[in-house]
Design a protein around this motif. Sequence first.
Motif, PDB file in Angstrom:
ATOM      1  N   HIS A   1      41.154  36.101  42.251  1.00  0.00           N
ATOM      2  CA  HIS A   1      41.611  37.228  41.537  1.00  0.00           C
ATOM      3  C   HIS A   1      43.153  37.624  42.191  1.00  0.00           C
ATOM      4  O   HIS A   1      44.029  37.452  41.147  1.00  0.00           O
ATOM      5  CB  HIS A   1      40.935  38.279  41.590  1.00  0.00           C
ATOM      6  CG  HIS A   1      41.260  39.633  40.908  1.00  0.00           C
ATOM      7  ND1 HIS A   1      40.642  40.015  40.083  1.00  0.00           N
ATOM      8  CD2 HIS A   1      42.325  40.298  41.260  1.00  0.00           C
ATOM      9  CE1 HIS A   1      41.157  41.336  39.485  1.00  0.00           C
ATOM     10  NE2 HIS A   1      42.111  41.456  40.463  1.00  0.00           N
ATOM     11  N   GLU A   2      43.150  37.793  43.298  1.00  0.00           N
ATOM     12  CA  GLU A   2      44.544  38.155  43.830  1.00  0.00           C
ATOM     13  C   GLU A   2      45.588  37.141  43.676  1.00  0.00           C
ATOM     14  O   GLU A   2      46.844  37.307  43.443  1.00  0.00           O
ATOM     15  CB  GLU A   2      44.227  38.365  45.314  1.00  0.00           C
ATOM     16  CG  GLU A   2      43.704  39.862  45.745  1.00  0.00           C
ATOM     17  CD  GLU A   2      44.065  40.966  44.823  1.00  0.00           C
ATOM     18  OE1 GLU A   2      45.254  40.980  44.946  1.00  0.00           O
ATOM     19  OE2 GLU A   2      43.420  41.690  44.228  1.00  0.00           O
TER      20      GLU A   2
ATOM     21  N   HIS B   1      47.179  37.091  40.689  1.00  0.00           N
ATOM     22  CA  HIS B   1      48.121  38.003  40.396  1.00  0.00           C
ATOM     23  C   HIS B   1      49.402  37.387  41.068  1.00  0.00           C
ATOM     24  O   HIS B   1      50.582  37.352  40.505  1.00  0.00           O
ATOM     25  CB  HIS B   1      47.779  39.301  41.003  1.00  0.00           C
ATOM     26  CG  HIS B   1      46.891  40.048  40.500  1.00  0.00           C
ATOM     27  ND1 HIS B   1      47.064  40.709  39.135  1.00  0.00           N
ATOM     28  CD2 HIS B   1      45.839  40.802  41.014  1.00  0.00           C
ATOM     29  CE1 HIS B   1      46.012  41.579  38.879  1.00  0.00           C
ATOM     30  NE2 HIS B   1      45.160  41.540  39.879  1.00  0.00           N
TER      31      HIS B   1
ATOM     32  N   ASN C   1      38.006  45.829  36.565  1.00  0.00           N
ATOM     33  CA  ASN C   1      39.534  45.936  36.802  1.00  0.00           C
ATOM     34  C   ASN C   1      40.089  46.015  35.584  1.00  0.00           C
ATOM     35  O   ASN C   1      41.454  46.491  35.649  1.00  0.00           O
ATOM     36  CB  ASN C   1      40.051  44.734  37.429  1.00  0.00           C
ATOM     37  CG  ASN C   1      39.943  44.627  38.804  1.00  0.00           C
ATOM     38  OD1 ASN C   1      40.415  45.438  39.685  1.00  0.00           O
ATOM     39  ND2 ASN C   1      38.831  43.917  39.512  1.00  0.00           N
TER      40      ASN C   1
ATOM     41  N   ASP D   1      43.620  47.132  37.672  1.00  0.00           N
ATOM     42  CA  ASP D   1      44.697  46.535  37.070  1.00  0.00           C
ATOM     43  C   ASP D   1      44.937  46.854  35.405  1.00  0.00           C
ATOM     44  O   ASP D   1      46.013  46.851  35.121  1.00  0.00           O
ATOM     45  CB  ASP D   1      44.241  44.958  36.939  1.00  0.00           C
ATOM     46  CG  ASP D   1      44.196  44.260  38.127  1.00  0.00           C
ATOM     47  OD1 ASP D   1      45.018  44.528  39.050  1.00  0.00           O
ATOM     48  OD2 ASP D   1      43.255  43.345  38.473  1.00  0.00           O
TER      49      ASP D   1
HETATM   50 ZN   LIG Z   1      43.637  42.754  40.369  1.00  0.00          ZN
END
Ligand SMILES: [Zn+2]
Length: 351
Positions: free
Chosen positions: A58-59, A62, A148, A156
């Motif tokens: 997930h990170e 980004h 999120n 997010d």
């Molecule tokens: Zn995130």
Amino acid sequence: MKYSFKIFSVFGIPIELHISFLALILLIYIIALFNFVPSINLLTAVLITLIFATVVLHELSHSYFARRYGIKIERIVLLPIGGVSEMEELPKDPAQELRISLAGPVANLVIAAISFVVLIILRPYLSIVLLGALYYFIVVNLLLGLFNLLPAFPMDGGRILRAFLAERMSFIKATKQAATIGKQFAIVMAIVGVFFNFILILIAIFVYVGADSEYKSVVVSTLLGDDMVKDIMTTDVNTLSPENTIEDTLRTMFSEKHMGYPVMDSGTLVGIITFEDISKVPEDERDKPIGDVMSTELITSDPNEGLVQTIEKLNKNRIGRVPVLKDGKLVGIVSKTDITNTLQKRELKLD
Ligand SMILES: [Zn+2]
């Protein structure tokens, strides 16, 4: 971040584990291996590890988009509550922020979709237990992705909402609106929580606080982004000497209405005395010199220091003012009140 260890790098971005995270993982494996808790076995431990791996993905999603737009990622730190990508700066272009923010939740939803296909294909060959684990993995990824996407900071979804609004108005107004929407959302969630699920109330509090602090930090960095200490510091500084008595200092404070003074000894800054330092001294000892009670651990600032940094310094050290030094000489003083006043003037201009 303090107490975190690098485990590996992806695309040149160091991935670090916070010590609390490391301890948690170790604990889960120890419980699993020695069978301390019947419901936690090795499969559960592997499952939890896999879920943390998806947090990394997930990170990384980004980070991947952020890097494409030339934003440097310092590192990704994994905490028990999730991951944090430490970016050098926020993207200025709303379209970029939108893609960077969307990338994380989308990664979770894609993982859920792929795992679902795997589940369908492997269903005839896997044991009930393994199928259950896979099913659980899919649900967790779905929840992570959807959670999120909630339209509230610090999720997010809050950034996505801001990016969407920022296409139509200034960044700061967009942040203000997004934060307001996020807070209203949190209130609704808390009310729903009262009737249905207590955990929702906890999440609502987390969302409310997050929305508020994100807004404040953006306001501060937008309104004071280019200002330096020299722009607002008081240059005509009243100073005291270490020989001044506490009694006299107290009188000076009341008559001049300042709560703190730099203390100078033959042209050199040797300490700072505040009303707080003095109020700790018993009344019958107020004939003592302030040299005995002043703080000598000096936290100072430079005329060219950015105000945003100065605010951080004041907050971190829980102090109300910092003396400004240039080449070791006292050239001014800047207080929290000075900064707050400047902020308020700027904010008024906004509306
Ligand atoms: Zn995130």
